[in-house]
Design an enzyme around this catalytic site. Structure first.
Site, mmCIF file in Angstrom:
data_model
loop_
_atom_site.group_PDB
_atom_site.id
_atom_site.type_symbol
_atom_site.label_atom_id
_atom_site.label_comp_id
_atom_site.label_asym_id
_atom_site.label_seq_id
_atom_site.Cartn_x
_atom_site.Cartn_y
_atom_site.Cartn_z
ATOM 1 N N ASP A 194 0.777 -1.218 -0.138
ATOM 2 C CA ASP A 194 0.059 0.075 -0.051
ATOM 3 C C ASP A 194 0.978 1.234 -0.038
ATOM 4 O O ASP A 194 1.949 1.264 -0.625
ATOM 5 C CB ASP A 194 -1.113 -0.094 1.369
ATOM 6 C CG ASP A 194 -2.313 0.857 0.881
ATOM 7 O OD1 ASP A 194 -2.228 1.933 0.961
ATOM 8 O OD2 ASP A 194 -3.167 -0.116 0.662
ATOM 9 N N HIS B 10 -3.470 6.272 3.465
ATOM 10 C CA HIS B 10 -4.140 5.008 2.748
ATOM 11 C C HIS B 10 -3.700 3.672 3.602
ATOM 12 O O HIS B 10 -4.489 3.025 4.072
ATOM 13 C CB HIS B 10 -4.269 4.942 1.453
ATOM 14 C CG HIS B 10 -5.205 3.958 0.583
ATOM 15 N ND1 HIS B 10 -4.857 2.910 0.525
ATOM 16 C CD2 HIS B 10 -6.581 4.407 0.405
ATOM 17 C CE1 HIS B 10 -5.701 2.187 0.038
ATOM 18 N NE2 HIS B 10 -6.607 2.813 -0.322
ATOM 19 N N SER C 51 -11.095 -0.605 -0.531
ATOM 20 C CA SER C 51 -9.902 -0.539 -0.250
ATOM 21 C C SER C 51 -9.918 -1.039 1.288
ATOM 22 O O SER C 51 -9.188 -1.610 1.845
ATOM 23 C CB SER C 51 -9.071 0.758 -0.209
ATOM 24 O OG SER C 51 -8.405 0.923 -1.323
#
Length: 582
Positions: A190, A230, A522
């Site tokens: 990620d 994220h 996600s």
């Protein structure tokens, strides 16, 4: 660490006393107000990844011919020498596929294309994260400070039966001997991680930054500015530790939250840049690194592009070598994105807290499982999350801060600014400052914010009367750079209340915290990654296909009976999957 809080304070009052209380003429703006996105990008851009440099070369994957049973690594070594001999810049040499990543100019590509050793040359595809900013959903409930540790259990965690696996009696303590993910390595491919976040102390066992070529996976630019956060959010869903909370603000338990597999070991592979993008070649490098570190589960909350022979072989090799790759299905609402659609990858779509499919969640025959992906609470880089409190006269309606909203306090009359689509959208606007109520959707959020701020708004409330009370609505976020007022979103029920109190005084208070709510597939994928870690923790000898079969066969069927393109096999259930294995 630079913060945006200064723009959320009273600095947005910019008019002199002689004109501050007069209503603005049509299209007039308050003098001296600075609102909107900063034009310069300095400080927020990290260096381009090593595979994306401004030297005029093209990023490609070069595949070499493989005769008989020759190992891919041997073919690749020979091919890498050939590639370098042309002058091309080799950036990665793979073990599991007979290919290298390189940057080539036109002449070098021509030479390679005419070599008998080269099978193909393909563009190095761009892939991106599959997270969305917070949805306008039912806000957080009342303050739980001082509550029991079990209040760290989020809606999503309970929905996938995490506590039922490792805290059967609900006392907020891990049950002795229960599978918690201990002994299982989960590789999070990620954007990196805030490694100093309290929730991850003792959780991370190895890390590598594939963009900067070091072992510090922090999601920051060279100038110290954070990216999207994220990866920190994704990693928390998988493995945030029980009872190790960060700064929570007034509306969360002091322990923060806990992941699906709170005993799992995390491997952090940073591949996404601060804008949430990467290249396929970088992900291939991360796949092989995860394997070298002993990962059993690979969590991919990213996607884009299309399958190639190289990509299909790379993910097949991961599966054959004992790793289960879990990927986000995509947020476009259409067909499942690649690599989630790869036959060796488990694709995960998103549902809300009521087990309804999120309207953004991609669909198709490749869809395997569903997991929570709407308004998911998880970890965020320290101090970059914001939680909101709002009061209107004697009421304290629920609200949710927009992602990347500045912190601070604001007080003013509640003014209807309609769609926020023009410089005369706010009725009875004055430069002494007010709180704007805006109906989103007509123009982008940042444009609506700029319009109402130029008319004197000190804070902005986005309401959506089309969204059901407690249900998901549009996805809202502010750009990470710029001069913005504090901003929140409300659902249908709260919006109805506010519209009845236009003209009264409203107060907003946004405080910095170490958590936030984000929506997207996600967020759904790491729930499944965490469940897979629990199964392996209980049954270490299982194969990836056995773990996948157990999750799919025990999933809660949603939609049309049996597997269907909208829900796949259904909602992942950790406890039921373990029961099936037993």
């Amino acid at each position: 660490m630079k913060r945006w809080g200064f723009v959320g304070l009273l600095a947005l009052m910019a008019c002199g006393p002689e004109s501050s209380t007069r209503p603005l003429s049509r299209g007039q703006t308050c003098p001296g107000v600075v609102a909107g996105e900063v034009t310069t990008r300095q400080g927020l851009d990290s260096p381009l990844p090593s595979r994306v440099q401004g030297d005029g070369r093209q990023s490609v994957l070069i595949r070499f011919r493989r005769g008989g049973q020759t190992q891919a690594s041997r073919v690749t070594a020979t091919g890498a020498e050939l590639t370098r001999a042309t002058g091309a810049k080799v950036s990665a040499v793979y073990r599991n596929i007979p290919a290298v990543a390189a940057r080539v100019n036109a002449l070098e590509r021509f030479m390679l294309e005419h070599s008998p050793l080269v099978e193909s040359i393909e563009e190095d595809q761009r892939w991106s994260s599959q997270g969305l900013p917070p949805a306008l959903t039912q806000p957080v409930g009342a303050s739980t400070l001082g509550a029991s540790p079990s209040d760290e259990y989020s809606e999503g965690l309970r929905l996938v039966q995490g506590p039922a696996v490792w805290d059967a009696n609900g006392d907020g303590v891990l049950d002795p001997g229960a599978p918690t993910g201990e002994g299982v390595k989960v590789c999070v491919i990620d954007s990196g991680l805030d490694v100093e976040h309290p929730e991850f102390q003792g959780a991370v066992v190895a890390s590598h930054d594939f963009l900067e070529g070091d072992d510090d996976p922090t999601d920051k630019s060279e100038k110290g500015e954070w990216g999207q956060g994220h990866g920190t959010h994704v990693a928390g869903i998988i493995g945030a530790r029980l009872g190790q909370g960060g700064v929570t603000g007034p509306r969360l338990n002091a322990g923060g939250m806990v992941g699906v597999a709170p005993g799992a070991s995390l491997l952090i592979a940073r591949v996404l840049d601060p804008q949430g993008s990467t290249q396929m070649s970088v992900v291939f490098s991360a796949l092989e690194w995860c394997e070298s570190q002993g990962a059993r589960v690979l969590s991919l909350s990213l996607g884009g592009g299309s399958p190639t022979r190289n990509s299909v072989e790379a993910f097949k090799a991961a599966l054959d070598h004992g790793m289960l790759v879990v990927a986000a299905a995509g947020n476009q609402g259409g067909p499942v994105l690649y690599p989630a659609s790869d036959p060796s990858v488990l694709a995960v779509g998103a549902v809300d807290a009521n087990e309804r499919r999120a309207n953004f969640s991609s669909m198709g025959n490749a869809l395997g499982l569903m997991a929570p992906g709407v308004d998911v609470l998880s970890t965020f880089p320290r101090g970059l999350g914001t939680f909101a409190e709002m009061s209107v006269n004697d009421l304290v309606p629920m609200s949710r801060s927009l992602l990347y909203s500045p912190t601070g306090d604001a007080l003013g009359r509640l003014v209807d600014c309609g769609l926020g689509d023009s410089l005369d959208a706010c009725q009875d606007a004055t430069c002494d400052g007010f709180v704007a109520y805006v109906h989103p959707g007509a123009v982008p959020v940042d444009q609506a914010m700029s319009n109402v701020m130029m008319q004197g708004a000190r804070a902005v409330i986005f309401g959506n009367e089309d969204a059901p009370a407690g249900g998901a609505a549009d996805i809202l976020s502010l750009p990470r750079r710029g001069h913005w007022a504090p901003a929140v979103s409300v659902n249908q029920a709260t919006g109805t209340v506010l519209r009845q109190r236009l003209g009264t005084f409203a107060r907003l208070s946004l405080v910095p915290v170490d958590y936030t709510y984000v929506s997207g597939t996600s967020m759904a994928a790491p729930f499944v990654s965490g469940v897979a870690a629990l199964l392996w923790s209980a049954h270490p000898t299982l194969t990836p296909l056995q773990v996948r079969e157990a999750m799919e066969a025990s999933a809660r069927d949603l939609g049309t009976p049996g597997r269907d393109p909208a829900f796949g096999h259904g909602l992942v259930h950790a406890h039921d999957a373990l029961q099936r294995l037993q």
